[in-house]
Design a protein around this motif. Structure first.
Motif, PDB file in Angstrom:
ATOM      1  N   VAL A  13       0.875  -1.171   0.000  1.00 17.73           N
ATOM      2  CA  VAL A  13       0.000   0.000   0.000  1.00 17.73           C
ATOM      3  C   VAL A  13       0.916   1.225   0.000  1.00 17.73           C
ATOM      4  CG1 VAL A  13      -1.879   1.201   1.185  1.00 17.73           C
ATOM      5  CG2 VAL A  13      -1.719  -1.286   1.314  1.00 17.73           C
ATOM      6  N   TRP A  14       1.209   1.728  -1.185  1.00 15.45           N
ATOM      7  CA  TRP A  14       2.212   2.788  -1.328  1.00 15.45           C
ATOM      8  C   TRP A  14       1.820   4.072  -0.609  1.00 15.45           C
ATOM      9  CZ3 TRP A  14       6.936   1.727  -2.238  1.00 15.45           C
ATOM     10  CH2 TRP A  14       7.269   0.612  -2.990  1.00 15.45           C
ATOM     11  N   GLN A  15       0.552   4.387  -0.568  1.00 12.95           N
ATOM     12  CA  GLN A  15       0.131   5.608   0.112  1.00 12.95           C
ATOM     13  C   GLN A  15       0.497   5.546   1.595  1.00 12.95           C
ATOM     14  OE1 GLN A  15      -3.981   6.606  -0.303  1.00 12.95           O
ATOM     15  NE2 GLN A  15      -3.739   8.591   0.662  1.00 12.95           N
ATOM     16  N   SER A  16       0.303   4.403   2.220  1.00 15.86           N
ATOM     17  CA  SER A  16       0.665   4.242   3.629  1.00 15.86           C
ATOM     18  C   SER A  16       2.169   4.303   3.820  1.00 15.86           C
ATOM     19  CB  SER A  16       0.129   2.920   4.166  1.00 15.86           C
ATOM     20  OG  SER A  16      -1.266   2.915   4.162  1.00 15.86           O
ATOM     21  N   VAL A  17       2.917   3.655   2.931  1.00 15.14           N
ATOM     22  CA  VAL A  17       4.379   3.645   3.031  1.00 15.14           C
ATOM     23  C   VAL A  17       4.920   5.070   2.923  1.00 15.14           C
ATOM     24  CG1 VAL A  17       6.505   2.873   1.919  1.00 15.14           C
ATOM     25  CG2 VAL A  17       4.588   1.294   2.156  1.00 15.14           C
ATOM     26  N   ILE A  21       6.863   7.140   5.894  1.00 13.15           N
ATOM     27  CA  ILE A  21       8.241   7.584   5.636  1.00 13.15           C
ATOM     28  C   ILE A  21       8.339   9.102   5.755  1.00 13.15           C
ATOM     29  CG2 ILE A  21       9.998   7.804   3.837  1.00 13.15           C
ATOM     30  CD1 ILE A  21       9.280   4.958   2.972  1.00 13.15           C
ATOM     31  N   SER A  22       7.357   9.814   5.221  1.00 11.86           N
ATOM     32  CA  SER A  22       7.366  11.277   5.309  1.00 11.86           C
ATOM     33  C   SER A  22       7.311  11.743   6.759  1.00 11.86           C
ATOM     34  CB  SER A  22       6.188  11.856   4.527  1.00 11.86           C
ATOM     35  OG  SER A  22       6.283  11.540   3.173  1.00 11.86           O
ATOM     36  N   ALA A  23       6.428  11.140   7.536  1.00  8.72           N
ATOM     37  CA  ALA A  23       6.332  11.502   8.948  1.00  8.72           C
ATOM     38  C   ALA A  23       7.616  11.137   9.695  1.00  8.72           C
ATOM     39  CB  ALA A  23       5.137  10.805   9.590  1.00  8.72           C
ATOM     40  N   ALA A  24       8.213  10.000   9.357  1.00  8.45           N
ATOM     41  CA  ALA A  24       9.462   9.580  10.018  1.00  8.45           C
ATOM     42  C   ALA A  24      10.601  10.551   9.710  1.00  8.45           C
ATOM     43  CB  ALA A  24       9.829   8.166   9.593  1.00  8.45           C
ATOM     44  N   ILE A  25      10.651  11.070   8.483  1.00  7.52           N
ATOM     45  CA  ILE A  25      11.694  12.047   8.136  1.00  7.52           C
ATOM     46  C   ILE A  25      11.507  13.320   8.961  1.00  7.52           C
ATOM     47  CG2 ILE A  25      12.504  13.585   6.297  1.00  7.52           C
ATOM     48  CD1 ILE A  25      11.948  11.225   4.346  1.00  7.52           C
ATOM     49  N   LEU A  26      10.283  13.800   9.033  1.00  9.18           N
ATOM     50  CA  LEU A  26      10.002  15.020   9.791  1.00  9.18           C
ATOM     51  C   LEU A  26      10.304  14.833  11.274  1.00  9.18           C
ATOM     52  CD1 LEU A  26       8.798  17.879   9.953  1.00  9.18           C
ATOM     53  CD2 LEU A  26       6.573  16.803  10.253  1.00  9.18           C
ATOM     54  N   ILE A  27       9.786  13.781  11.855  1.00  7.43           N
ATOM     55  CA  ILE A  27       9.981  13.537  13.286  1.00  7.43           C
ATOM     56  C   ILE A  27      11.437  13.187  13.578  1.00  7.43           C
ATOM     57  CG2 ILE A  27       9.317  12.033  15.210  1.00  7.43           C
ATOM     58  CD1 ILE A  27       6.515  11.939  13.863  1.00  7.43           C
ATOM     59  N   GLY A  28      12.074  12.434  12.670  1.00  9.13           N
ATOM     60  CA  GLY A  28      13.480  12.081  12.854  1.00  9.13           C
ATOM     61  C   GLY A  28      14.382  13.302  12.879  1.00  9.13           C
ATOM     62  N   ALA A  29      14.107  14.277  12.017  1.00  2.38           N
ATOM     63  CA  ALA A  29      14.906  15.510  12.030  1.00  2.38           C
ATOM     64  C   ALA A  29      14.801  16.202  13.385  1.00  2.38           C
ATOM     65  CB  ALA A  29      14.435  16.435  10.911  1.00  2.38           C
ATOM     66  N   GLU A  30      13.608  16.207  13.945  1.00  3.54           N
ATOM     67  CA  GLU A  30      13.422  16.837  15.251  1.00  3.54           C
ATOM     68  C   GLU A  30      14.088  16.028  16.371  1.00  3.54           C
ATOM     69  OE1 GLU A  30       9.242  17.475  15.796  1.00  3.54           O
ATOM     70  OE2 GLU A  30       9.081  18.595  13.924  1.00  3.54           O
ATOM     71  N   VAL A  31      13.913  14.719  16.336  1.00  2.00           N
ATOM     72  CA  VAL A  31      14.470  13.875  17.400  1.00  2.00           C
ATOM     73  C   VAL A  31      16.000  13.916  17.387  1.00  2.00           C
ATOM     74  CG1 VAL A  31      14.751  11.459  18.123  1.00  2.00           C
ATOM     75  CG2 VAL A  31      12.483  12.335  17.600  1.00  2.00           C
ATOM     76  N   PHE A  32      16.593  13.753  16.207  1.00  4.13           N
ATOM     77  CA  PHE A  32      18.052  13.714  16.154  1.00  4.13           C
ATOM     78  C   PHE A  32      18.663  15.102  16.323  1.00  4.13           C
ATOM     79  CE2 PHE A  32      16.917   9.806  13.696  1.00  4.13           C
ATOM     80  CZ  PHE A  32      17.260   8.937  14.713  1.00  4.13           C
ATOM     81  N   GLY A  33      17.972  16.135  15.852  1.00  3.15           N
ATOM     82  CA  GLY A  33      18.441  17.495  16.115  1.00  3.15           C
ATOM     83  C   GLY A  33      18.430  17.802  17.605  1.00  3.15           C
ATOM     84  N   ALA A  34      17.363  17.374  18.275  1.00  8.33           N
ATOM     85  CA  ALA A  34      17.281  17.576  19.725  1.00  8.33           C
ATOM     86  C   ALA A  34      18.349  16.763  20.454  1.00  8.33           C
ATOM     87  CB  ALA A  34      15.895  17.197  20.229  1.00  8.33           C
ATOM     88  N   ALA A  35      18.670  15.578  19.941  1.00  6.99           N
ATOM     89  CA  ALA A  35      19.697  14.744  20.583  1.00  6.99           C
ATOM     90  C   ALA A  35      21.061  15.423  20.517  1.00  6.99           C
ATOM     91  CB  ALA A  35      19.759  13.373  19.906  1.00  6.99           C
ATOM     92  N   GLN A  76       3.007   1.647  11.560  1.00  2.00           N
ATOM     93  CA  GLN A  76       2.644   0.512  10.709  1.00  2.00           C
ATOM     94  C   GLN A  76       1.354  -0.148  11.169  1.00  2.00           C
ATOM     95  OE1 GLN A  76       6.402  -1.762  10.693  1.00  2.00           O
ATOM     96  NE2 GLN A  76       6.068  -1.902   8.492  1.00  2.00           N
ATOM     97  N   ARG A  77       1.080  -0.122  12.467  1.00  2.00           N
ATOM     98  CA  ARG A  77      -0.170  -0.698  12.958  1.00  2.00           C
ATOM     99  C   ARG A  77      -1.370   0.135  12.505  1.00  2.00           C
ATOM    100  NH1 ARG A  77       1.755  -0.401  18.335  1.00  2.00           N
ATOM    101  NH2 ARG A  77       3.678  -1.555  18.206  1.00  2.00           N
ATOM    102  N   ILE A  78      -1.178   1.452  12.424  1.00  5.65           N
ATOM    103  CA  ILE A  78      -2.265   2.337  12.018  1.00  5.65           C
ATOM    104  C   ILE A  78      -2.375   2.417  10.494  1.00  5.65           C
ATOM    105  CG2 ILE A  78      -3.073   4.730  12.095  1.00  5.65           C
ATOM    106  CD1 ILE A  78      -1.648   4.872  14.861  1.00  5.65           C
ATOM    107  N   GLU A  79      -1.236   2.487   9.823  1.00  2.00           N
ATOM    108  CA  GLU A  79      -1.177   2.565   8.355  1.00  2.00           C
ATOM    109  C   GLU A  79      -0.452   1.320   7.844  1.00  2.00           C
ATOM    110  OE1 GLU A  79      -2.134   5.001   6.156  1.00  2.00           O
ATOM    111  OE2 GLU A  79      -2.951   6.353   7.655  1.00  2.00           O
ATOM    112  N   PRO A  80      -1.149   0.199   7.660  1.00  2.10           N
ATOM    113  CA  PRO A  80      -0.475  -1.039   7.239  1.00  2.10           C
ATOM    114  C   PRO A  80       0.211  -0.876   5.886  1.00  2.10           C
ATOM    115  CG  PRO A  80      -2.775  -1.442   7.796  1.00  2.10           C
ATOM    116  CD  PRO A  80      -2.581   0.024   7.819  1.00  2.10           C
ATOM    117  N   PHE A  81       1.395  -1.472   5.767  1.00  5.54           N
ATOM    118  CA  PHE A  81       2.169  -1.409   4.528  1.00  5.54           C
ATOM    119  C   PHE A  81       1.724  -2.455   3.519  1.00  5.54           C
ATOM    120  CE2 PHE A  81       6.324   0.537   6.414  1.00  5.54           C
ATOM    121  CZ  PHE A  81       5.626   1.674   6.736  1.00  5.54           C
TER     122      PHE A  81
END
Length: 85
Positions: A13-17, A21-35, A76-81
């Motif tokens: 399900v490409w829309q879910s993937v 991935i888009s949310a992970a990039i956004l949140i990852g930038a914040e998490v690793f920047g904060a780290a 992944q539980r909310i947006e199955p791949f």
């Protein structure tokens, strides 16, 4: 339980993937920047050397990795791949 192959075909399900991935990039930038910024700030507050600051940043980066893995697994539980036909 028998291990017979199922006749159901799995499809990505490409829309879910892309959403996860888009949310992970956004949140990852914040998490690793904060780290990195938090490690630098805590090292100054604690009077650590550059090596101590890098070690503290690495520890916080590791915690960030754990947070990101938990985020992607939860997403992944909310947006199955995969979906079965």
């Amino acid at each position: 339980m028998s291990m017979q192959p199922s006749s159901a075909k799995r499809e990505i399900v490409w829309q879910s993937v892309i959403t996860v991935i888009s949310a992970a990039i956004l949140i990852g930038a914040e998490v690793f920047g904060a780290a990195f910024a938090g490690g630098w700030a805590l090292a100054i507050l604690l009077g650590l050397s550059d090596t101590g600051a890098h070690i503290l940043q690495a520890v916080l980066f590791g915690i960030g990795v754990v947070i990101m893995v938990g985020f992607v697994r939860g997403a992944q539980r909310i947006e199955p791949f995969w979906k079965r036909h």
